[in-house]
Design a protein around this motif. Sequence first.
Motif, mmCIF file in Angstrom:
data_model
loop_
_atom_site.group_PDB
_atom_site.id
_atom_site.type_symbol
_atom_site.label_atom_id
_atom_site.label_comp_id
_atom_site.label_asym_id
_atom_site.label_seq_id
_atom_site.Cartn_x
_atom_site.Cartn_y
_atom_site.Cartn_z
ATOM 1 N N UNK A 127 6.036 -18.346 40.574
ATOM 2 C CA UNK A 127 7.417 -18.799 40.389
ATOM 3 C C UNK A 127 8.064 -18.262 39.115
ATOM 4 N N UNK A 128 7.277 -17.957 38.093
ATOM 5 C CA UNK A 128 7.852 -17.384 36.880
ATOM 6 C C UNK A 128 8.329 -15.940 37.101
ATOM 7 N N UNK A 129 7.865 -15.307 38.181
ATOM 8 C CA UNK A 129 8.120 -13.888 38.382
ATOM 9 C C UNK A 129 8.993 -13.591 39.602
ATOM 10 N N UNK A 130 9.441 -14.629 40.313
ATOM 11 C CA UNK A 130 10.209 -14.369 41.529
ATOM 12 C C UNK A 130 11.537 -13.680 41.223
ATOM 13 N N UNK A 131 12.212 -14.090 40.140
ATOM 14 C CA UNK A 131 13.479 -13.440 39.784
ATOM 15 C C UNK A 131 13.245 -11.979 39.421
ATOM 16 N N UNK A 132 12.163 -11.710 38.709
ATOM 17 C CA UNK A 132 11.843 -10.334 38.335
ATOM 18 C C UNK A 132 11.557 -9.483 39.563
ATOM 19 N N UNK A 133 10.791 -10.039 40.507
ATOM 20 C CA UNK A 133 10.476 -9.294 41.730
ATOM 21 C C UNK A 133 11.750 -8.980 42.503
ATOM 22 N N UNK A 134 12.645 -9.970 42.596
ATOM 23 C CA UNK A 134 13.897 -9.755 43.325
ATOM 24 C C UNK A 134 14.782 -8.722 42.636
ATOM 25 N N UNK A 135 14.803 -8.744 41.304
ATOM 26 C CA UNK A 135 15.649 -7.801 40.572
ATOM 27 C C UNK A 135 15.105 -6.374 40.664
ATOM 28 N N UNK A 137 13.063 -5.204 43.000
ATOM 29 C CA UNK A 137 12.907 -4.742 44.382
ATOM 30 C C UNK A 137 13.916 -5.475 45.276
ATOM 31 N N UNK A 138 15.199 -5.116 45.188
ATOM 32 C CA UNK A 138 16.231 -5.811 45.970
ATOM 33 C C UNK A 138 16.045 -5.674 47.482
ATOM 34 N N UNK A 139 15.226 -4.722 47.915
ATOM 35 C CA UNK A 139 14.969 -4.558 49.337
ATOM 36 C C UNK A 139 14.006 -5.611 49.877
ATOM 37 N N UNK A 140 13.421 -6.415 48.984
ATOM 38 C CA UNK A 140 12.475 -7.467 49.378
ATOM 39 C C UNK A 140 13.194 -8.809 49.384
ATOM 40 N N UNK A 141 12.982 -9.600 50.412
ATOM 41 C CA UNK A 141 13.544 -10.951 50.489
ATOM 42 C C UNK A 141 12.563 -11.904 49.805
ATOM 43 N N UNK A 142 12.810 -12.209 48.551
ATOM 44 C CA UNK A 142 11.877 -13.010 47.754
ATOM 45 C C UNK A 142 12.116 -14.489 48.005
ATOM 46 N N UNK A 143 11.075 -15.194 48.397
ATOM 47 C CA UNK A 143 11.136 -16.634 48.642
ATOM 48 C C UNK A 143 10.375 -17.345 47.524
ATOM 49 N N UNK A 144 11.070 -18.040 46.626
ATOM 50 C CA UNK A 144 10.391 -18.685 45.495
ATOM 51 C C UNK A 144 9.795 -20.043 45.835
#
Length: 327
Positions: A127-135, A137-144
């Motif tokens: 959960x600390x990294x979901x925003x980073x993953x989304x930023x 890799x915008x092509x990934x639908x990140x579900x936190x």
Amino acid sequence: MDPHRVVALVNPPQSPFELACAAEVFAAVRPDLPAAYAFEVCAERPGPVPATVGCAMFVEAGLDALERADTVVVPGWQPVGGAVPTAVLDALRAAHRRGARIVSICTGAFVLARAGLLDGRRATTHWRRTDQLAAEHPEVEVDPDVLYVDHGDVATSAGSGAGIDLCLHLVRSDHGAAHAARIARSMVLPPHREGSQLQYAALPVPARAADESLAPLLDWAAARLHTPLTLDRLAAHAGVSGRTLARRFTDQLGVSPGQWLLRRRVDAARVLLEETDLPVEAVAARVGLASAVNLRRRFRTALGTTPGAYRRTFGEPPRRSPARTAP
């Protein structure tokens, strides 16, 4: 039949715990269970691999181990979002094209995203990294808000402990609920955790009073699945109002009492279908789903298959009928 080969791909500095999440589920020897998996560890450069804590680990296999893997696990990656060698990305893509299942634990999701395996797909990470993953890799639908996401060929988990949840889920998919439950029991863990990872991301709150814990009620209800368990009956046993009980379920488990009860009944039906030769009608009665028609409907909604098809896949003769649970 050769066991399913699981290969963990480590990278310096490697988290020992995240690697152990996979190793304990897939590699630990348990006298009461047949060995269903062969487990191996590899690295881009074989030899000593520094760890995030403690001493280095010695890894004998290189990336060629991925060529014989049925499942590849990336148990975290440091630094998070850091560079991933081209050879590693190419090996993961090749394994995926060959049909291997690619799995990440915690920040290993960044590696899968870098390899393009999560493009256009739902995924999660700590959960600390979901925003980073989304930023990044915008092509990934990140579900936190989930403990793991499984697409069949690719799967990702939330923070480190959720890696165990995902690995147990994969065992359930491969070998059935009873097999996974035995592994979880030997690890002194629940076979399936309720709720989402956001319950762990919340700000600190005062400790919940002991008499507010749902654990005693859940144990009581799980032993009486074959009986009518209405919200009023559950609330009366807990000594609270129905509204208060519903709120506690939402706060502590992230689901309603009805959702929790249905999941437990479907899980209990899975075990009976795997381990007994009871008719579907009898299984439905044992778990409180009233009729074979209702069991089939609930089973298809929850698992996408029928009780009969599930039994043909996971049932292991000789099956035995357990004693009826006492009310």
